[in-house]
Write an enzyme that holds these catalytic residues in place. Structure first.
Site, PDB file in Angstrom:
ATOM      1  N   GLU A   1       3.836   5.446  -3.307  1.00  0.00           N
ATOM      2  CA  GLU A   1       4.113   6.761  -2.706  1.00  0.00           C
ATOM      3  C   GLU A   1       5.571   6.902  -2.261  1.00  0.00           C
ATOM      4  OE1 GLU A   1       2.631   9.345   1.176  1.00  0.00           O
ATOM      5  OE2 GLU A   1       1.505   7.587   0.523  1.00  0.00           O
ATOM      6  N   ASP A   2       6.143   5.833  -1.725  1.00  0.00           N
ATOM      7  CA  ASP A   2       7.435   5.951  -1.037  1.00  0.00           C
ATOM      8  C   ASP A   2       8.606   5.247  -1.721  1.00  0.00           C
ATOM      9  OD1 ASP A   2       6.131   7.368   0.928  1.00  0.00           O
ATOM     10  OD2 ASP A   2       5.784   5.616   2.202  1.00  0.00           O
TER      11      ASP A   2
ATOM     12  N   ASP B   1     -22.818  -0.114  34.600  1.00  0.00           N
ATOM     13  CA  ASP B   1     -22.846  -1.087  33.505  1.00  0.00           C
ATOM     14  C   ASP B   1     -21.480  -1.184  32.826  1.00  0.00           C
ATOM     15  OD1 ASP B   1     -23.176   1.511  32.651  1.00  0.00           O
ATOM     16  OD2 ASP B   1     -24.462   1.006  30.963  1.00  0.00           O
TER      17      ASP B   1
ATOM     18  N   ASP C   1      -4.452   0.171   8.275  1.00  0.00           N
ATOM     19  CA  ASP C   1      -3.269   1.041   8.257  1.00  0.00           C
ATOM     20  C   ASP C   1      -3.294   2.002   9.446  1.00  0.00           C
ATOM     21  OD1 ASP C   1      -0.969   2.429   7.157  1.00  0.00           O
ATOM     22  OD2 ASP C   1      -2.361   3.970   6.480  1.00  0.00           O
TER      23      ASP C   1
ATOM     24  N   HIS D   1       0.796  -1.234   0.000  1.00  0.00           N
ATOM     25  CA  HIS D   1       0.000   0.000   0.000  1.00  0.00           C
ATOM     26  C   HIS D   1       0.825   1.280   0.000  1.00  0.00           C
ATOM     27  CE1 HIS D   1       0.480  -0.086   4.474  1.00  0.00           C
ATOM     28  NE2 HIS D   1       0.295   1.214   4.380  1.00  0.00           N
TER      29      HIS D   1
END
Length: 686
Positions: free
Chosen positions: A52-53, A236, A115, A48
C-alpha cells in the site's frame, strides 16, 4: 529478510509520532510473536503495509517469501487504488475484503488485530481529536468484538481499555485512580480467599492452580453505566480463577466452593456444557464470602484456559491439538460470509455481517438432543434453515418445548425445537424475510424465490419499482432511461431488465436502492448552467398572472407533473433547461439534492385561475358503492372530476381521483369529506 526488505521499503517514512515507520510493522510482528504465531504470519506482519505505501510489488514478495505470505499481505492491504464516494463506503469495502480473506485464512484477521492494537497504543500521536475518536469508535464497534468472537480475550480487553482511555479520558482517569486505591485495600482479602481454596482442594486430594485476577477497566465501566451504579457499589472487581486437570474436577471444585460459601441466585453459568460462541468454556459462579462481599469464581481446565486467553491463536501458540478444531471455530464465520456473498453493496454486506457474526448467540436443541447455535432473536424458521435448506423450504409449523408456536416466535437458550414439514409444501413465504434473524436463513429464502418463481418475481419487482416511484411523485418510465438502467445493471452484475425486476421481486435488491440510484444518475447528467429568468410567451396551461416569479408574471412557467401544486400550496420555482420555470410544492421529494442556485422564489397571485388538478389517493375497504360515493362527494362540492382510477387487491381498493380545484383549501375540503366515509382507511394528496 523481511526486516531488511521492510526497513528499506519504508526508508524515509515517518509516523505521526516522528518515529521511523518501520517501528510500527515491527511492533505488530512482536505482538504476533507473543501470541505464538507461525513464521509466515510474522513475516506478513512485517510487510503488511509495503504493497500500500511503498514501491514493493506482489511479484517481489512472492519470489522472496512465497504465495502464503503474499496472500496474507494482500488480505490485510487496504483498497487504496479504488476511488470511493465516501469514507464510510471505503471502510465498509475494506472490512468486506478483510472478512472474506479471513474466512479462508484466519491469520489475516490476527494480523489486523495486532495492527489495530499497536495503532491504539499509539493513538495519541494522531494529529486531530476527530481522527483519534474515529479510530477509537471503530475499535470498539469492530475490532474488540472481533477479538472477542475469536476468543482472544487479552487483545479484546486491551482494545476496550484503550478505547475508554481515548474516547472518555476523564472517566478512565477517575476509574483508574479509584481502582488502584480499592484493589490495594482488597489485596489481602483476595489472597486469603485463594489460600482458603487451596487448603480445601488439598484436603479433597485435588491439585489446582488458584489465582486472583483483577477485571479490566472497560468491563467495570460498562457495569457502572448499564446498572447505573457508582464505583463504590461495584464489588466484583476481582475474579478468582481455578485451573484443574480435567472436566470432572471442574464440577468437583464447584461442589466444594458451593459447600464452603453461599452461591448467589442467578449468578451460575455453565459454559462447559454450553460454550460461548467463541468456544470459551468455564464454570462461573458468584458466592458470598465471610468478608461481606461477593466474589466471582471461574473454574476451568488448562486446555480451556489456553482457549480462553488466546482463542483461535492457541492452535499456533501451543502447537498441540486442543478440544476444538480450527475448522470448527471458523465454521460460523464461513457460513456468515457465504450467506452474505449476494449482498449488493459493501455497506449492506458489512451491516449484515455485523448483525450475524457479532450478535449475541442462543443455543437450542434438536429432537435428537444436538445443540444448534443461532443469533439472538432467532425464530423456528432460522432454526429450520440452520438444519437444512430442504427443512426450511418444507416448513409449515413448529413446536417449541412440545407446544405449537407461531413461526415468528422468538427462541431462547435451552428451547427444544421441532420443525413440522410437509412434502407438498409450496415453499417459504416472503413474509419470513421480515422476521428471520440469521443471514443464512435470509439467503436461502431469497435463493428459493430466485430459482423457483422468476415470472412472479418479475411482476412483483415491476410493481415494487412502480410503487416506489409513485411514492416519490415520479414515474418509472421517466427515470428508466436505457443508458442509466444499463449502468445500474452492470454495477450489480445483472444482464437483463427482467433479471433486474426479478432481483427486486425476490428481495436481492430493494426498489429504494434502484430508484435512488437512477435519480442520482439523472441529476449527475443535468449540466449546471447559470440561472436565467427566461422571458417568453406564457405557458398555455396558466394565465399570465396565475404565478409570480420574483414578483414578475411574464415568464414561461409550468406546473410540475410530479407534485401538481395548486393555489394555497407553498411553492418554489426550479429553473429548467430551455423550459422556463417549473413550479413545485416545497415538499416535493424531487427537489431533494438539486442545485440550490436553480431554485427561485415563487408565489401564487391573488387572482385565482381555476383549472388546477389535485390528485388524491384513497385507500379503502373494497365495496361496490365506493366509487359512487366518492363521485357524489366531488359533485356536491362542485368540483369537476378530471380522471378516476380504481385498483383492487383482495379486500382493499386504491382509488386515484383527479379533481379540478381553485386552491389547496378546496382540495383539503374534499379530502376531509372522503375521509369521513366508513370504508375509507387513508386519504392524501399525491
Amino acid at each position: 529478510m523481511a526486516i531488511e526488505l521492510g526497513t528499506k521499503a519504508h526508508e524515509g517514512q515517518l509516523r505521526y509520532s516522528g518515529e521511523p515507520y518501520i517501528v510500527h510493522p515491527l511492533a505488530v510482528a512482536d505482538i504476533l510473536v507473543e501470541m505464538g504465531m507461525d513464521c509466515d504470519t510474522v513475516v506478513a506482519a512485517i510487510l503488511h503495509d509495503v504493497l500500500e505505501d511503498t514501491q514493493i510489488d506482489e511479484s517481489e514478495i512472492r519470489l522472496k517469501f512465497g504465495d502464503s505470505v503474499l496472500r496474507l499481505v494482500q488480505g490485510v492491504t487496504k483498497l487504496a487504488s479504488i476511488h470511493f464516494s465516501s469514507k464510510e463506503q471505503e471502510q465498509a469495502e475494506n472490512f468486506r475484503k478483510m472478512f472474506v480473506a479471513m474466512a479462508s485464512d484466519v491469520r489475516v484477521v490476527l494480523i489486523k488485530l495486532a495492527d489495530r492494537l499497536h495503532n491504539m497504543r499509539t493513538v495519541a500521536s494522531l494529529p486531530t481529536q476527530e481522527r483519534r475518536l474515529r479510530m477509537a469508535q471503530e475499535t470498539i464497534e469492530i475490532y474488540a468484538p472481533l477479538a472477542s468472537r475469536l476468543g482472544i480475550s487479552h487483545i479484546k480487553q486491551e482494545l476496550e481499555d484503550l478505547y475508554l482511555k481515548t474516547a472518555k479520558p476523564t472517566e478512565f482517569a477517575n476509574l483508574k485512580r479509584k481502582f488502584a486505591s480499592k484493589i490495594s485495600s482488597r489485596k489481602d482479602i483476595v489472597n486469603s480467599i485463594v489460600d482458603e481454596i487451596n487448603v480445601m482442594l488439598t484436603q479433597q486430594g485435588l491439585h489446582a492452580e488458584v489465582s486472583g485476577r483483577p477485571k479490566h477497566f472497560y468491563s467495570i465501566y460498562k457495569k457502572m453505566v448499564g446498572q447505573q451504579k457508582d464505583f463504590d457499589q461495584i464489588f466484583d472487581l476481582t475474579a478468582i480463577r481455578i485451573i484443574v486437570a480435567d472436566v470432572k474436577d471442574c464440577y468437583n471444585v464447584l461442589g466444594i466452593v458451593h459447600h464452603a460459601w453461599t452461591p448467589m441466585p442467578g449468578r451460575f453459568k455453565d459454559y462447559i456444557n454450553l460454550p460461548k460462541a467463541n468456544n470459551y468454556q468455564s464454570l462461573h459462579t458468584t458466592v458470598m464470602t465471610e468478608y461481606g462481599m461477593p466474589f466471582e469464581i471461574q473454574i476451568r481446565t488448562l486446555d480451556m484456559h489456553k482457549v480462553a486467553e488466546y482463542g483461535i491463536a492457541a492452535h499456533w501458540k501451543y502447537k498441540e491439538k486442543l478440544n476444538t478444531k480450527i475448522d470448527d471455530k471458523m465454521g460460523l464465520l464461513r457460513q456468515v460470509v457465504e450467506a452474505n456473498s449476494d449482498a449488493q453493496s459493501s455497506h449492506e454486506f458489512f451491516e449484515s455481517f455485523k448483525k450475524d457474526f457479532f450478535a449475541d448467540r442462543i443455543f437450542v436443541f434438536t429432537p435428537q438432543g444436538d445443540v444448534v447455535e443461532l443469533p439472538q432473536g432467532s425464530t423456528p424458521v432460522d432454526f429450520a434453515y440452520s438444519v437444512h435448506s430442504a427443512v426450511g423450504n418444507k416448513c409449515v409449523g413448529a413446536k417449541v418445548n412440545s407446544k405449537i408456536v407461531q413461526l415468528d416466535a422468538v427462541l431462547s437458550t435451552g428451547d427444544y425445537v421441532e420443525i413440522i414439514t410437509q412434502s407438498n409444501a409450496k415453499g417459504p413465504s416472503r413474509d419470513w424475510l421480515r422476521f428471520v434473524k440469521s443471514s443464512q436463513a435470509k439467503s436461502k429464502i431469497r435463493s428459493f424465490f430466485k430459482r423457483e418463481m422468476k415470472e412472479e418475481n418479475i411482476l412483483r419487482g415491476k410493481e415494487m419499482l412502480d410503487v416506489e416511484c409513485r411514492s416519490r411523485g415520479i414515474s418509472w418510465a421517466n427515470i428508466c432511461l436505457p443508458k442509466n438502467i444499463e449502468s445500474v445493471m452492470v454495477r450489480q452484475g445483472i444482464n437483463t431488465l427482467d433479471d433486474l425486476y426479478a432481483t427486486v421481486g425476490y428481495g436481492g435488491l430493494t426498489a429504494v436502492q434502484i430508484v435512488a440510484k437512477l435519480q442520482e444518475l439523472l441529476r449527475e447528467q443535468t449540466v449546471p448552467t447559470e440561472p436565467k429568468i427566461l422571458k417568453a410567451t406564457t405557458n398555455k396551461k396558466l394565465s399570465g398572472d396565475a404565478i409570480l416569479i420574483r414578483g414578475q408574471s411574464d415568464l414561461l412557467v409550468s406546473l410540475s407533473k410530479c407534485c401538481k401544486p395548486v393555489p394555497g400550496d407553498d411553492i418554489v420555482g426550479f429553473i429548467s433547461r430551455g423550459k422556463g420555470v417549473a413550479v413545485h410544492r416545497i415538499s416535493c421529494p424531487n427537489l431533494k439534492g438539486v442545485e440550490q442556485y436553480r431554485l427561485i422564489e415563487a408565489e401564487w397571485n391573488n387572482n385565482k385561475d381555476g383549472g388546477f388538478v389535485a390528485n388524491i389517493q384513497i385507500e379503502a375497504k373494497n365495496s361496490d358503492s365506493l366509487v359512487v360515493k366518492i363521485s357524489t362527494i366531488a359533485s356536491e362540492n362542485k368540483l369537476p372530476i378530471r380522471h378516476i382510477n380504481l385498483r383492487q387487491h383482495k379486500d382493499t381498493a386504491i382509488v386515484v381521483l383527479g379533481v379540478q380545484v381553485n386552491d389547496a383549501a378546496q382540495a383539503t375540503q374534499i379530502i376531509s369529506r372522503i375521509e369521513s366515509l366508513k370504508e375509507v382507511r387513508t386519504v392524501y394528496r399525491i
